[in-house]
Design an enzyme around this catalytic site. Structure first.
Site, PDB file in Angstrom:
ATOM      1  N   ASP A 177      32.730  49.583  41.857  1.00 31.04           N
ATOM      2  CA  ASP A 177      32.496  48.346  42.600  1.00 31.04           C
ATOM      3  C   ASP A 177      32.626  47.259  41.551  1.00 31.04           C
ATOM      4  O   ASP A 177      31.741  47.097  40.703  1.00 31.04           O
ATOM      5  CB  ASP A 177      31.098  48.329  43.218  1.00 31.04           C
ATOM      6  CG  ASP A 177      30.834  47.041  43.985  1.00 31.04           C
ATOM      7  OD1 ASP A 177      31.473  46.021  43.666  1.00 31.04           O
ATOM      8  OD2 ASP A 177      30.004  47.040  44.903  1.00 31.04           O
ATOM      9  N   HIS A 178      33.745  46.518  41.605  1.00 28.86           N
ATOM     10  CA  HIS A 178      34.027  45.644  40.462  1.00 28.86           C
ATOM     11  C   HIS A 178      32.982  44.550  40.283  1.00 28.86           C
ATOM     12  O   HIS A 178      32.860  43.978  39.215  1.00 28.86           O
ATOM     13  CB  HIS A 178      35.448  45.072  40.538  1.00 28.86           C
ATOM     14  CG  HIS A 178      35.630  44.065  41.626  1.00 28.86           C
ATOM     15  ND1 HIS A 178      35.913  44.415  42.914  1.00 28.86           N
ATOM     16  CD2 HIS A 178      35.557  42.717  41.618  1.00 28.86           C
ATOM     17  CE1 HIS A 178      36.006  43.326  43.650  1.00 28.86           C
ATOM     18  NE2 HIS A 178      35.785  42.286  42.885  1.00 28.86           N
ATOM     19  N   LYS A 182      30.992  42.583  36.431  1.00 30.58           N
ATOM     20  CA  LYS A 182      30.993  41.165  36.058  1.00 30.58           C
ATOM     21  C   LYS A 182      29.921  40.898  35.012  1.00 30.58           C
ATOM     22  O   LYS A 182      28.824  41.435  35.075  1.00 30.58           O
ATOM     23  CB  LYS A 182      30.766  40.285  37.298  1.00 30.58           C
ATOM     24  CG  LYS A 182      31.984  40.230  38.207  1.00 30.58           C
ATOM     25  CD  LYS A 182      31.719  39.327  39.389  1.00 30.58           C
ATOM     26  CE  LYS A 182      32.889  39.307  40.353  1.00 30.58           C
ATOM     27  NZ  LYS A 182      34.028  38.510  39.907  1.00 30.58           N
ATOM     28  N   HIS A 240      29.235  45.208  47.868  1.00 32.15           N
ATOM     29  CA  HIS A 240      28.990  44.183  46.840  1.00 32.15           C
ATOM     30  C   HIS A 240      27.617  43.509  46.968  1.00 32.15           C
ATOM     31  O   HIS A 240      26.861  43.429  45.999  1.00 32.15           O
ATOM     32  CB  HIS A 240      30.060  43.086  46.902  1.00 32.15           C
ATOM     33  CG  HIS A 240      31.453  43.585  46.771  1.00 32.15           C
ATOM     34  ND1 HIS A 240      31.811  44.581  45.889  1.00 32.15           N
ATOM     35  CD2 HIS A 240      32.589  43.223  47.383  1.00 32.15           C
ATOM     36  CE1 HIS A 240      33.103  44.805  46.000  1.00 32.15           C
ATOM     37  NE2 HIS A 240      33.599  44.001  46.896  1.00 32.15           N
TER      38      HIS A 240
END
Ligand code: NAD
Length: 484
Positions: A177-178, A182, A240
């Site tokens: 899950d990008h 972050k 997200h």
């Protein structure tokens, strides 16, 4: 500030779907940036594997174009680009057949780390996992990286987990899950658990409420048919926003280690209360004179899928009992913003009297744009005229505070791929987390389906349906402004 780049061990990284959009925009440019940063050891190789017939030279041309288009100014250095391309090769492979698998196996070297990135449709995950196993490529040194969507409900997620588990252990599976890659998301943990200042206040006694916003200015773009089957809940909230919620709400893990962190995140999901129907607002962007609306975009005039969702949630545990969490996400909104806002309670007594107005500390953690944090603090307005109070932000935009290097901070994908090579699963979702998130999501979707709920139209370029503002206003609160 001098950055420390710790090279990873030599590896073979195979990108299934190596000619696809995700590989072109994110994975390949990200790997190139890590190469330039000196993190990729000389023995490392990247193998593109996809259906198209192509030789190594053809694939290198494809990779070069992807780097030039998406890797930023670093791609101006032709020597670096050539150096990276020397490590790149290609295998034409059929995930559903036997073509290409022997060629792939001969490329894999000894007992190096083998990472297989499944950048393909989820329908192919099972086929690829099985063939990796059949061709002797699912050994202990192997890891697989799987992209979202990870299921579309609890049953499909369980089925997917079960399929992967037939050939790989959980410690070999990296569900990406990008958002978790972050910089600011990791900083969230650093801020919470590296400072003495915040943690004592991080609970229902001092926090009035928390807002999580992920707003986009774009519409569904070319993903219309996929998006219409999914909607904001499945596409954004279940993964997200849920991950951000977990990190902001979880108990301090005993160690910054994969299972310690993931155990705490799982407890948050399991403590979520069912959501009341009147705490849910769904919307669809309306058409304008010069722009099509959601239903035209997805070519489904009777679509009831939401492109906007706002929710009020409660977490039933000691820390958060009584503190609401408000989540919102949507397309075609005023600004492209991802932010978590912690609004603290009023001081228990104002010595300055009613005229001083209402002042609150607000910690805003921005994921984009301009990653950073601000903390609104109340001070005296300078000058004569008595004790007038004003809220000013203590601003920590990372690029300002930490110098230009922070501006070129490692992008989420590159950081996460390097974590895969290192074997660090902290920033990846565990199977039980994904299932727990679906177990919470499914009844909400079933509820609005049973009620034949119709999403409210909302104006493009605004803040979503009026009802989303009402969700807050009813509680005497308001969303933080969506700044352009
Ligand atoms: P894409 O359609 O652009 O690319 C698909 C790739 O899969 C191509 O390289 C194609 O050759 C390969 N492929 C298809 N069938 C194959 C087969 N039978 N055997 C071998 N290779 C085959 O898709 P994409 O946008 O790159 O997305 C890939 C995955 O990543 C999807 O699961 C998607 O949901 C997910 N994802 C994409 C993005 C994005 O920004 N594109 C973002 C998040 C998640």
């Amino acid at each position: 500030m001098v950055s420390r780049v710790i090279p990873v061990d030599p590896f073979d990284l195979v990108i299934f779907g190596g000619t696809g959009d995700l590989a072109r925009r994110k994975i390949l440019p990200g790997l190139f940036r890590r190469f330039v940063a000196g993190q990729m050891p000389p023995e490392a190789q990247v193998v593109g594997a996809a259906r198209s017939e192509m030789d190594d030279a053809g694939y290198r041309d494809f990779v070069r174009e992807a780097i030039v288009e998406f890797a930023g100014p670093l791609s101006d250095d032709g020597t670096q680009v050539d150096g990276f391309l020397e490590r790149v090769s290609y295998v034409a492979i059929d995930a559903k057949g036997e073509a290409g698998w022997d060629a792939l196996r001969t490329k894999m070297r000894g007992d190096l780390v083998h990472a297989f990135y499944f950048s393909v449709a989820p329908a192919l995950f099972g086929d690829i996992a099985e063939r990796l196993h059949l061709h002797g490529l699912a050994g202990d040194e192997s890891r697989i990286v799987v992209e979202k969507p990870f299921g579309k409900d609890l049953d499909s997620a369980k089925a997917l987990n079960a399929t992967l588990a037939e050939h790989f252990h959980e410690h070999q599976i990296y569900r990406i899950d990008h958002y978790l890659g972050k910089e600011t998301v990791q900083n969230l943990m650093a801020v919470r658990f590296g400072n003495v200042l915040f943690e004592p206040l991080w609970n229902a006694q001092y926090v009035d409420h928390i807002q999580i916003t992920v707003a986009e200015t774009v519409g569904v773009g070319g993903r219309g048919s996929y998006y219409d089957q999914s909607g904001a809940m499945r596409d954004m909230v279940q993964n997200h926003l849920m991950q951000l919620l977990c990190l902001i709400a979880m108990e301090p893990p005993a160690k910054f280690e994969p299972d310690a962190v993931r155990d705490e995140k799982l407890k948050v999901i399991r403590a979520l209360e069912p959501v009341e129907p009147h705490h849910i607002v769904r919307g669809q962007y309306d058409k304008t004179v010069d722009s099509v609306g959601y239903r035209e975009d997805v070519e489904n005039p009777r679509s009831f899928t939401e492109s906007f969702l706002a929710l009020k949630l409660h977490i039933s545990n000691w820390r958060w009992a009584g503190t609401p969490f408000y989540l919102r996400t949507g397309k075609k909104l005023r600004a492209r913003t991802s932010e978590i806002v912690v609004v603290f309670k009023d001081a228990p007594h104002s010595i300055f009297g009613a005229d001083a107005g209402r002042h609150r500390n607000v910690l805003a953690i921005r994921l984009q744009p301009n990653e950073g944090m601000t903390l609104d603090v109340t001070i005296k307005e300078p000058g004569p005229g008595g004790m007038r109070l004003v809220d000013v932000p203590l601003d920590m935009t990372f690029a300002d505070a930490l110098g230009p290097e922070a501006e070129q901070a490692t992008e989420a994908y590159e950081r996460l791929i390097m974590d895969v090579i290192r074997g660090n699963q902290t920033l990846f979702m565990r199977g039980d987390e994904v299932e727990a998130a679906w177990a919470w999501t499914d009844p909400i979707i079933a509820g609005w389906t049973a009620r034949s709920d119709v999403p409210k139209p909302y104006e493009q370029g605004g803040t979503g349906p009026e009802d989303s503002l009402m969700l807050m206003h009813r509680d005497g609160r308001r969303w933080r402004e969506l700044k352009t």
